[in-house]
Write an enzyme that holds these catalytic residues in place. Structure first.
Site, PDB file in Angstrom:
ATOM      1  N   ASP B 149      25.836  11.342   0.352  1.00  0.00           N
ATOM      2  CA  ASP B 149      26.060  11.715   1.754  1.00  0.00           C
ATOM      3  C   ASP B 149      25.431  13.083   1.965  1.00  0.00           C
ATOM      4  O   ASP B 149      25.980  14.072   1.533  1.00  0.00           O
ATOM      5  CB  ASP B 149      27.558  11.704   2.043  1.00  0.00           C
ATOM      6  N   GLU B 175      25.536  19.163  10.117  1.00  0.00           N
ATOM      7  CA  GLU B 175      26.479  18.080  10.409  1.00  0.00           C
ATOM      8  C   GLU B 175      27.793  18.261   9.672  1.00  0.00           C
ATOM      9  O   GLU B 175      28.862  17.961  10.197  1.00  0.00           O
ATOM     10  CB  GLU B 175      25.858  16.726  10.050  1.00  0.00           C
ATOM     11  N   GLU B 176      27.732  18.748   8.437  1.00  0.00           N
ATOM     12  CA  GLU B 176      28.943  18.838   7.606  1.00  0.00           C
ATOM     13  C   GLU B 176      29.847  19.996   8.005  1.00  0.00           C
ATOM     14  O   GLU B 176      31.018  20.025   7.628  1.00  0.00           O
ATOM     15  CB  GLU B 176      28.556  19.000   6.117  1.00  0.00           C
ATOM     16  N   HIS B 280      32.644  13.008  -0.789  1.00  0.00           N
ATOM     17  CA  HIS B 280      32.561  14.466  -0.835  1.00  0.00           C
ATOM     18  C   HIS B 280      32.946  15.031  -2.206  1.00  0.00           C
ATOM     19  O   HIS B 280      33.325  16.197  -2.320  1.00  0.00           O
ATOM     20  CB  HIS B 280      33.399  15.108   0.269  1.00  0.00           C
TER      21      HIS B 280
END
Lengths: 305, 305, 305
Positions: B149, B175-176, B280
């Site tokens: 990811d 984005e994160e 994650h």
């Protein structure tokens, strides 16, 4: 008494957030039929380019009225689980309705360890949208039904159309779940015929300080705070009007007003709407007197702001 | 099997949110080298004016594919404390790598009373960015590594470039952690060559209803809900395609799709990506079959939407 | 020593979020009087179209300095209840001041079961705004008062005006409560004379790693993370300048920088400001040395970024 034919129609249309097209089509037809009898015939903006939103431009607008056409509800997940759309009240035994490719659905919900389930006898296809079963009750003083929030706000906007000379009447989507149509609507409005203020035609809550029958609510604040100068202008006009009204001062709750405030334009906004009991349940309840004040107040304010 | 040379390269580049320039440079070089062999040579947009984002415009776009190039990680604070970038899993003993002005860093993390610490033998300069130490493992069925990811989403976007005739391929940042590049990217796109839809090329979660090897995930909803009309168009095409796919209906999780929805333009969006386990963590795990379906699905959908 | 006449004036003006017009008027007058002595006379933008914001454009801007002019406070609700504006510290016995149509108000606050009440002897009209009673204390080393956040940021912006040749100085509203003026300000700026960076002139927190007297704080991150490339440019200049400064790395806290990041333009941003103790209480405390470093740092950076 409100015009019950329209009200019953819109209370019976399902339109959870993201799936508002049936409502848009109904409104588009209604507007086409009725607008000849209105004081001013509006320009109509709708279609794929505007997703499921509908905009009416009357004369030369200085402001806009926003009424959201989506509702809360549920979506089927895997197994017999449901996930909420917006923030519906979950009471065990409440009936939901909808349909999937296998046919119509009527089932009850129940909650277990924080998860929501349905009891339908067959699997519901994942991603199917369900709404509260409708049950409209009218007495002398009250209307009770699912989705008064925001069918009454839509109704109010439609009544305003009859006499409005200058202004936008805007039917927005996605208010109950995350938002996101207001930024695009505002952008379209500011490029087509820009505005300086927005009134949010929506339903609020009966609380310790807001009561049934005390008139339409002018919201001094919810989670967000409109600009004082604009509020004072509205409050002065409301006072002059002698239309019954009451003030709301809350620290929580939000509306399309939030997104007007965060827009890249300096647009004042204020939430004005009747209060309801049993919020986001199938038994939302509004005083007919307050609904009447709401319609009156919008008619009074729009030409004067 | 995926093209392992590219995949290994991008899995080994560090690019926590706000520090994506190494990744941008790598992609810019790769695109320059490879584009001669692509069906259509795109216009390339990059540089200081676009911060660390990279946009490729193929032909006459109707839509865009967004793949974020940033990752989660950690930043050194005062003393030997760390603060997270995005939402990394913190497992005691996990190795982190990075460098500051004093040299390269390799250390372990541990959590104590809600705070995160490193065990490096010297002070790490405050503000230094650390990433999970990379460990790529490929079997017949799975790829396992840190940062699948969204390296796989980036990989998918690069594979799409080979055959894409019309459309934007956009490498986004932040984005994160908080977001914030999509609004500027959308503004740039709408002014350069506007779009009506966006596909989010990102990685989602294996859950109770989403399983390894069942194909690429088309997300009916996460925290946010795409418009039903657009979803139905995609689902119909996916059905026709016979490419393995599964549906996701979740109440949590978000993506660059959120910011597309909140943009001041009416742009439909949908998240389409392979699901992963151990989200994650340094051991994110994706089925190679699902990655393959993801690449196939984007190739099928883009010319047909 | 800071210029105490201006500082006392602005510390004594009430301007909770949404009600900033007194502050705007004060600043507008001050600017009109003083600008003749400034190095460059700015273009002034204010008025209803910009709500209660004020913008000054000096020369040919490459960047902007944002200082918010609103403060935290309280609003009277129904009965003798108060709701917070922004996030004020509530300590029993703190004095609040304000006025409604019935006259001036001075009362104490107390908290009971999570609700906040006042002890004024009469009803306060609902929607009345109250602020901390001001009590300014200056020693050799410190200034202590209510609302140093963000009167010192405003003061810093005013001092910058004296020597600024190129750049926007922008007085924003609503920072303490929900935000919402930055998007409109940025839109106005980008259409009038666009910028590539923004410095946030605001006050931050003394923490485990940020101390009084160690100089102005350059924030590497709070809840949001500025772009590394821009940070490195600033840190290099700060190093060169020899002006005392320290770094902040926090996981929480936010500022107008957040909204710059989320704007539809690629604009770099960084928070630079003195740290305070007793945050959001009536006894906010800032080192005069740190305030001095803040003024120096802005003067050094603006011509060089």
């Amino acid at each position: 008494m409100p015009e019950m034919d329209i009200l019953e129609d819109i209370l019976n249309i399902q339109s959870t957030s993201g799936d508002e097209s049936s409502m848009t089509n109904y409104l588009l037809n209604l507007v086409s039929e009725r607008m000849k009898s209105w004081k001013v015939i509006p320009d109509i903006y709708s279609g794929t380019q505007l997703h499921d939103c509908l905009l009416l431009k009357f004369g030369k607008p200085k402001g806009a009225v926003f009424a959201h056409i989506d509702t809360i509800g549920f979506m089927s997940r895997y197994e017999n689980q449901l996930v909420p759309i917006g923030g519906p009240e979950v009471e065990n035994g409440t009936y939901l309705v909808g349909k999937d490719e296998l046919g119509p659905i009527r089932c009850k919900i129940f909650e277990e360890e924080g998860n929501i389930f349905h009891d339908f006898q067959r699997k519901i296809l994942p991603g199917t949208r369900l709404s509260f079963e409708q049950n409209i009750q009218i007495s002398n003083d009250f209307i009770q039904a699912a989705y008064l929030d925001n069918r009454l706000g839509v109704y109010n906007a439609l009544k305003l159309c009859e006499t409005l000379e200058d202004g936008w009447v805007v039917f927005s989507t996605y208010e109950e779940h995350g938002g996101g149509s207001i930024p695009a609507l505002i952008n379209f409005i500011q490029k087509t015929s820009p505005i300086g203020f927005a009134l949010i035609s929506d339903i609020t809550w009966v609380t310790g300080g807001v009561h049934h029958h005390d008139g339409v609510v002018i919201s001094i604040r919810d989670k967000h705070i409109p600009r004082r100068k604009f509020l004072e202008k509205i409050l002065k006009l409301a006072e002059e009007s002698s239309i019954p009204h009451q003030l709301e001062i809350e620290s929580a709750g939000s509306s399309d007003g939030r997104e007007v405030q965060f827009s890249p334009y300096f647009i004042d906004w204020c939430f004005i709407g009747a209060p309801e009991d049993n919020v986001h349940s199938p038994r939302e309840k509004v005083s007919l007197k307050d609904l009447d004040s709401m319609v009156e107040m919008y008619r009074y304010l729009m030409p004067r702001l």
